[in-house]
Motif scaffolding. Structure first.
Motif, mmCIF file in Angstrom:
data_model
loop_
_atom_site.group_PDB
_atom_site.id
_atom_site.type_symbol
_atom_site.label_atom_id
_atom_site.label_comp_id
_atom_site.label_asym_id
_atom_site.label_seq_id
_atom_site.Cartn_x
_atom_site.Cartn_y
_atom_site.Cartn_z
ATOM 1 N N ASP A 79 4.888 25.825 89.798
ATOM 2 C CA ASP A 79 5.982 26.574 89.176
ATOM 3 C C ASP A 79 6.843 25.682 88.289
ATOM 4 O OD1 ASP A 79 5.127 28.893 90.347
ATOM 5 O OD2 ASP A 79 6.711 28.980 91.872
ATOM 6 N N GLU A 80 6.975 24.405 88.665
ATOM 7 C CA GLU A 80 7.740 23.466 87.838
ATOM 8 C C GLU A 80 7.070 23.278 86.478
ATOM 9 O OE1 GLU A 80 10.682 21.826 88.318
ATOM 10 O OE2 GLU A 80 10.915 23.111 90.092
ATOM 11 N N VAL A 81 5.763 23.277 86.472
ATOM 12 C CA VAL A 81 5.015 23.062 85.225
ATOM 13 C C VAL A 81 4.869 24.356 84.429
ATOM 14 C CG1 VAL A 81 2.780 22.360 84.263
ATOM 15 C CG2 VAL A 81 3.743 21.118 86.208
ATOM 16 N N PHE A 82 4.468 25.446 85.118
ATOM 17 C CA PHE A 82 4.112 26.684 84.429
ATOM 18 C C PHE A 82 5.163 27.782 84.521
ATOM 19 C CE2 PHE A 82 0.069 24.772 85.851
ATOM 20 C CZ PHE A 82 -0.465 24.503 84.610
ATOM 21 N N GLY A 83 6.176 27.601 85.339
ATOM 22 C CA GLY A 83 7.176 28.641 85.549
ATOM 23 C C GLY A 83 6.775 29.541 86.701
ATOM 24 N N ALA A 84 7.764 30.240 87.244
ATOM 25 C CA ALA A 84 7.516 31.130 88.380
ATOM 26 C C ALA A 84 6.638 32.297 87.942
ATOM 27 C CB ALA A 84 8.833 31.634 88.952
ATOM 28 N N ASP A 85 5.845 32.799 88.858
ATOM 29 C CA ASP A 85 4.942 33.914 88.545
ATOM 30 C C ASP A 85 4.936 34.930 89.675
ATOM 31 O OD1 ASP A 85 3.671 32.362 90.405
ATOM 32 O OD2 ASP A 85 1.726 32.408 89.431
ATOM 33 N N ASP A 86 6.119 35.410 90.004
ATOM 34 C CA ASP A 86 6.229 36.391 91.080
ATOM 35 C C ASP A 86 5.532 37.680 90.641
ATOM 36 O OD1 ASP A 86 6.894 38.174 93.041
ATOM 37 O OD2 ASP A 86 9.040 37.729 93.018
ATOM 38 N N PRO A 87 4.453 38.079 91.333
ATOM 39 C CA PRO A 87 3.720 39.267 90.900
ATOM 40 C C PRO A 87 4.512 40.553 91.059
ATOM 41 C CG PRO A 87 2.858 38.469 92.982
ATOM 42 C CD PRO A 87 3.860 37.453 92.499
ATOM 43 N N LEU A 88 5.589 40.520 91.860
ATOM 44 C CA LEU A 88 6.404 41.717 92.041
ATOM 45 C C LEU A 88 7.549 41.783 91.047
ATOM 46 C CD1 LEU A 88 6.539 41.787 95.942
ATOM 47 C CD2 LEU A 88 4.972 42.988 94.400
#
Length: 94
Positions: A79-88
């Protein structure tokens, strides 16, 4: 694939030629008294079927356990590299 209609008699009389054409990729609808009774198509092996659920469960039972702390650390690092990806989370609601 467009199928050409052929009569039962034509299939019987010209079977070698028709089989060569099928082998080359052509398909036919065989008729009797001008009514379709069969399809003659090139052979295509069937896709393998899915294994039974019990076999999959046995396979998963042989996997090593998941280290939840390590998984969470790897996820946070990603997440630090690509950003958060909360599917909801709906990105259009920001």
């Amino acid at each position: 694939m467009k199928l050409k209609a052929i009569g039962q008699r034509e299939l019987r009389n010209d079977n070698a030629e028709i089989m060569r054409r099928v082998e080359a990729g052509e398909g036919f609808v065989v008729t009797r008294n001008n009514k379709p009774v069969a399809q003659l198509l090139p052979y295509r092996p069937e896709a393998p079927s899915r294994p039974p659920l019990r076999d999959v469960q046995v396979l998963f039972g042989t996997l090593p356990p998941v280290d939840a702390d390590r998984w969470e650390a790897d996820r946070n690092a990603a997440d630090e590299v690509f950003g958060a990806d909360d599917p909801l989370e709906d990105p259009w609601q920001r």
